[in-house]
Motif scaffolding. Structure first.
Motif, PDB file in Angstrom:
ATOM      1  N   HIS A  63       2.807  -1.619  74.066  1.00  0.00           N
ATOM      2  CA  HIS A  63       2.605  -1.386  72.643  1.00  0.00           C
ATOM      3  C   HIS A  63       3.428  -2.352  71.794  1.00  0.00           C
ATOM      4  O   HIS A  63       4.527  -2.728  72.179  1.00  0.00           O
ATOM      5  N   HIS A  64       2.863  -2.702  70.645  1.00  0.00           N
ATOM      6  CA  HIS A  64       3.670  -3.218  69.557  1.00  0.00           C
ATOM      7  C   HIS A  64       3.948  -2.037  68.624  1.00  0.00           C
ATOM      8  O   HIS A  64       3.208  -1.064  68.602  1.00  0.00           O
ATOM      9  N   LYS A  83      18.615  -7.338  65.201  1.00  0.00           N
ATOM     10  CA  LYS A  83      18.342  -8.703  64.755  1.00  0.00           C
ATOM     11  C   LYS A  83      16.948  -9.200  65.116  1.00  0.00           C
ATOM     12  O   LYS A  83      16.426 -10.111  64.468  1.00  0.00           O
ATOM     13  N   ASP A  84      16.332  -8.663  66.166  1.00  0.00           N
ATOM     14  CA  ASP A  84      15.026  -9.175  66.591  1.00  0.00           C
ATOM     15  C   ASP A  84      13.864  -8.481  65.884  1.00  0.00           C
ATOM     16  O   ASP A  84      12.703  -8.819  66.112  1.00  0.00           O
ATOM     17  N   VAL A  85      14.169  -7.514  65.017  1.00  0.00           N
ATOM     18  CA  VAL A  85      13.115  -6.833  64.259  1.00  0.00           C
ATOM     19  C   VAL A  85      12.796  -7.654  63.008  1.00  0.00           C
ATOM     20  O   VAL A  85      13.691  -8.058  62.275  1.00  0.00           O
ATOM     21  N   LYS A  86      11.520  -7.901  62.768  1.00  0.00           N
ATOM     22  CA  LYS A  86      11.087  -8.598  61.557  1.00  0.00           C
ATOM     23  C   LYS A  86      10.672  -7.563  60.514  1.00  0.00           C
ATOM     24  O   LYS A  86      10.184  -6.482  60.856  1.00  0.00           O
ATOM     25  N   THR A  87      10.849  -7.916  59.254  1.00  0.00           N
ATOM     26  CA  THR A  87      10.504  -6.979  58.195  1.00  0.00           C
ATOM     27  C   THR A  87       9.428  -7.575  57.291  1.00  0.00           C
ATOM     28  O   THR A  87       9.285  -8.791  57.199  1.00  0.00           O
ATOM     29  N   ARG A 146       1.535 -21.366  70.057  1.00  0.00           N
ATOM     30  CA  ARG A 146       2.229 -22.597  69.693  1.00  0.00           C
ATOM     31  C   ARG A 146       2.798 -22.489  68.291  1.00  0.00           C
ATOM     32  O   ARG A 146       3.892 -22.962  68.001  1.00  0.00           O
ATOM     33  N   PHE A 147       2.043 -21.855  67.415  1.00  0.00           N
ATOM     34  CA  PHE A 147       2.516 -21.694  66.031  1.00  0.00           C
ATOM     35  C   PHE A 147       3.845 -20.962  65.988  1.00  0.00           C
ATOM     36  O   PHE A 147       4.723 -21.283  65.201  1.00  0.00           O
ATOM     37  N   TYR A 148       4.020 -19.990  66.856  1.00  0.00           N
ATOM     38  CA  TYR A 148       5.273 -19.250  66.860  1.00  0.00           C
ATOM     39  C   TYR A 148       6.155 -19.601  68.050  1.00  0.00           C
ATOM     40  O   TYR A 148       7.100 -18.911  68.337  1.00  0.00           O
ATOM     41  N   ILE A 172       3.723  -9.799  60.962  1.00  0.00           N
ATOM     42  CA  ILE A 172       2.489  -9.502  61.686  1.00  0.00           C
ATOM     43  C   ILE A 172       2.603  -9.927  63.149  1.00  0.00           C
ATOM     44  O   ILE A 172       2.160  -9.228  64.060  1.00  0.00           O
ATOM     45  N   MET A 173       3.242 -11.066  63.384  1.00  0.00           N
ATOM     46  CA  MET A 173       3.329 -11.600  64.744  1.00  0.00           C
ATOM     47  C   MET A 173       4.438 -10.958  65.563  1.00  0.00           C
ATOM     48  O   MET A 173       4.448 -11.058  66.789  1.00  0.00           O
TER      49      MET A 173
END
Length: 257
Positions: A63-64, A83-87, A146-148, A172-173
């Motif tokens: 899951h994401h 720190k690895d969580v994006k908002t 590649r973008f990320y 989103i990613m």
């Protein structure tokens, strides 16, 4: 089940009762229960348990996760601790790239429907990622990975990108994304850019009913009505013009109701 590896702090130890609680939560989810509720006191580490749940299922490749909370303050606290969580935050939290005196909620792209902002990525409605359109044209990039995964390409593609959209794409990613309830509900109701995910960690869940009701309410205040009509009386001295413009405001209010 080695869950201590997911603790993001230097001391890899659970406090009393935390390990049992997180094991019970994970077992409940893996048993197929749609809802699992943790009722625990302030300071017991509920945020950590939610984060470890998300990391466990990310590591298993299942899951994401969306982490949701009711306030921006708690949202910022999550990002500081994990720190690895994006908002993803709303437009008003970012300075407009093309109009530095304005925030992104008041830029030309919001006030003029025909305005095309060069710093906004293209919306490719027929490009689908996990059930939702991604906010860029994949032809312009050499694949999502590649973008990320290529820092030089990331910098080239996002150098002049609107800061609101830049953080939204990163959110989103990300496999674990932090949002507040208002933003998540608004996105699901109106634009549906956020992919559907199997796991939602709902912090401060006792406030959800109030937040949902706030999304459905239409409120009018004297100050808001004044702001919408004051400019009319300054722009014209013709009472017919005033009547016509006030009627337009009234019509907008009727549509909102």
């Amino acid at each position: 089940m080695d869950l201590k590896q997911y603790i993001p702090f230097e001391k890899k130890e659970f406090r009393q009762h935390q390990e049992k609680a997180i094991c019970d939560i994970i077992d409940s989810i893996e048993d197929g229960n749609r809802f699992t509720i943790l009722n625990a006191p302030v300071g017991s580490g509920k945020s950590l348990l939610g984060y470890i749940t998300a990391k466990y299922f990310e590591n298993k490749g299942h899951h994401h996760t969306y982490l949701c909370t009711g306030t921006k303050i708690l949202q910022s606290q999550y990002i500081q601790d994990f720190k690895d969580v994006k908002t993803i935050k709303g437009r008003a939290n970012f300075q407009c790239y093309t109009e530095p005196l304005l925030d992104c909620a008041n830029g030309m792209c919001q006030s003029h429907s025909n305005f095309h902002c060069e710093s906004k990525p293209m919306l490719k409605e027929d490009w689908i990622f996990d059930g939702a359109p991604l906010p860029w044209d994949p032809i312009e990039i050499d694949g999502i990975k590649r973008f990320y995964g290529d820092p030089e390409f990331d910098e080239m593609f996002t150098k002049n990108m609107c800061p609101y959209w830049k953080q939204k794409i990163n959110g989103i990613m990300s496999p674990i994304t932090m949002l507040n309830y208002d933003y998540l509900i608004s996105d699901l109701r109106f634009v549906q850019h956020l992919p559907h995910r199997k796991l939602l960690v709902a912090d401060e869940a006792h406030n959800i009913e109030k937040i949902l009701m706030r999304q459905l309410e239409t409120s009018f205040s004297p100050s808001a009505v004044f702001r919408e009509t004051d400019f009319m009386f300054k722009e014209s001295v013709n009472i017919v013009d005033w009547i016509e413009q006030v009627a337009e405001v009234a019509d907008r209010y009727k549509k909102r109701i």
